[in-house]
Design an enzyme around this catalytic site. Sequence first.
Site, mmCIF file in Angstrom:
data_model
loop_
_atom_site.group_PDB
_atom_site.id
_atom_site.type_symbol
_atom_site.label_atom_id
_atom_site.label_comp_id
_atom_site.label_asym_id
_atom_site.label_seq_id
_atom_site.Cartn_x
_atom_site.Cartn_y
_atom_site.Cartn_z
ATOM 1 N N ASP A 187 -0.266 -5.037 10.056
ATOM 2 C CA ASP A 187 -1.224 -4.020 9.618
ATOM 3 C C ASP A 187 -2.532 -4.750 9.340
ATOM 4 O O ASP A 187 -2.620 -5.547 8.406
ATOM 5 C CB ASP A 187 -0.690 -3.341 8.345
ATOM 6 N N LYS B 177 -12.860 -0.246 6.850
ATOM 7 C CA LYS B 177 -13.494 -1.110 5.854
ATOM 8 C C LYS B 177 -14.520 -2.033 6.502
ATOM 9 O O LYS B 177 -15.606 -2.210 5.969
ATOM 10 C CB LYS B 177 -12.446 -1.973 5.140
ATOM 11 N N TRP C 277 0.851 -1.180 0.000
ATOM 12 C CA TRP C 277 0.000 0.000 0.000
ATOM 13 C C TRP C 277 0.899 1.247 0.000
ATOM 14 O O TRP C 277 1.873 1.300 0.766
ATOM 15 C CB TRP C 277 -0.863 -0.045 1.257
HETATM 16 C C1 LIG Z 1 -3.043 -2.098 3.984
HETATM 17 C C2 LIG Z 1 -3.755 -0.948 4.582
HETATM 18 N N1 LIG Z 1 -3.391 -0.505 5.776
HETATM 19 C C3 LIG Z 1 -4.002 0.507 6.382
HETATM 20 C C4 LIG Z 1 -5.043 1.157 5.786
HETATM 21 C C5 LIG Z 1 -5.598 2.324 6.534
HETATM 22 O O1 LIG Z 1 -6.885 2.533 6.556
HETATM 23 P P1 LIG Z 1 -7.556 3.799 7.272
HETATM 24 O O2 LIG Z 1 -6.509 4.775 7.652
HETATM 25 O O3 LIG Z 1 -8.492 4.305 6.263
HETATM 26 O O4 LIG Z 1 -8.221 3.211 8.477
HETATM 27 C C6 LIG Z 1 -5.470 0.761 4.500
HETATM 28 C C7 LIG Z 1 -6.525 1.460 3.785
HETATM 29 O O5 LIG Z 1 -6.681 1.429 2.602
HETATM 30 C C8 LIG Z 1 -4.810 -0.334 3.894
HETATM 31 O O6 LIG Z 1 -5.164 -0.800 2.691
#
Ligand SMILES: Cc1ncc(COP(=O)(O)O)c(C=O)c1O
Length: 409
Positions: free
Chosen positions: A215, A251, A134
């Site tokens: 993560d 999500k 990511w």
């Molecule tokens: C691998 C991964 N880590 C962390 C996140 C963080 O998500 P958020 O900050 O929206 O809770 C995402 C969101 O797309 C992700 O795909």
Amino acid sequence: MSISRFSVLKPSTPDAIFALVGRYTLDKNPNKINLAIGAYKDEHQKPWVLPCVKQAKKIILNDPNDNHEYNPMIGIKSFTSAGAKLILGDNSSIIKNNSISSVQSIGGTGALKLGFELLKRAKPSAVYISNPTWANHVSMIPEANLPLKYYRYWDTKNLKIDFKGLLDDLWNAPNNSTFLLHACGHNPTGIDPTKEQWKEIAEVMKKKNHFPFFDCAYQGFASGNIINDSWAIRYFAEQGFEMLVSQSFSKNMGLYGERVGCLHVIYPKIQNTEKIVKLVNDHLASITRSFYSNAPSFGAKIAEKILTQPDLREQWYKDMTTMSGRISNIRKELSKRLKERGTPGQWDHFYKQIGMFSYSGLTEKQVVELNNKYSIYFTKNGRISISGLNMDNLDYFVESVDKVVRTIH
Ligand SMILES: Cc1ncc(COP(=O)(O)O)c(C=O)c1O
């Protein structure tokens, strides 16, 4: 007129995904498809407020004692404790023995940020991330002044995990390195290690004394089952690894803009647990204070209600099945329709992958053609957000891919 002091700034690279979404919005083609952004859309391509979230909001709004006071620096305790139980299981000995520090964060991104900051204070070794990963991982680690390294993850030719490369990179990294691992629904590839592969990863990491930072952004969203999706973390905890876990509720509860998350520091087998938990809690509080004082309340209160009230929790499980079920149907249909059409290439990976994303295997040139000629928007690495597809636009997508792979190599 004076010269702005900010004129010295070098241009910053705009976020590729948000740039794509901007162009998508302006596109007049009625068949346009947005496969760029990682947010769930229902069958009609509308954002979905989960029924469990609607119920939780009602409860909060009708609570005469609800207020808007500041929270403690490390967040709402009943929320972070419920988050820890979700990750480790209600009967986890780690929770019973209080061998955990938890802090509320601004989404999963905020949890990662707090985690990198804590690492910087305690153990400034290199952080290895999967290649590919990511995009935020890539920018956040140098931003925290930690050296960034990669481990192999994706076998581009065979569209599966490069497991040998991954193990070799674990072996070859200096002892005590930090490895950022995706707990489930690997972003961007959609392929996770099997349980057997996780066991091998754990074995090598133990021998090398590596430090896992999980993560966990898709628990329950990836497979529809919260236990399956936290299997790797629970296994590592059973194996006695001290580790960090960033947890996002963006999500799995559809609370994207509310920014709900936690960072957990887990210590299954350490000396002086009580002293360490207090020491780390104090540091986490000082880190959040220096960033933003404390994380916002509303989304965390919603998540807390869903996690702790049995009827809401039941509803949540149903809601996650609805989301993961739709994604998995689309995956199957996509593979099936491409194969029925005889589109050159191998397409089984679409249904073997899980979670929000698929690494399509389409090349950069093919992605550009799909974008320019057919108004289909996704990132140049070929990552598709499956949720942008539905039974209405699937045929258009399949026909467009078919034409493009036959003409552009
Ligand atoms: C691998 C991964 N880590 C962390 C996140 C963080 O998500 P958020 O900050 O929206 O809770 C995402 C969101 O797309 C992700 O795909």
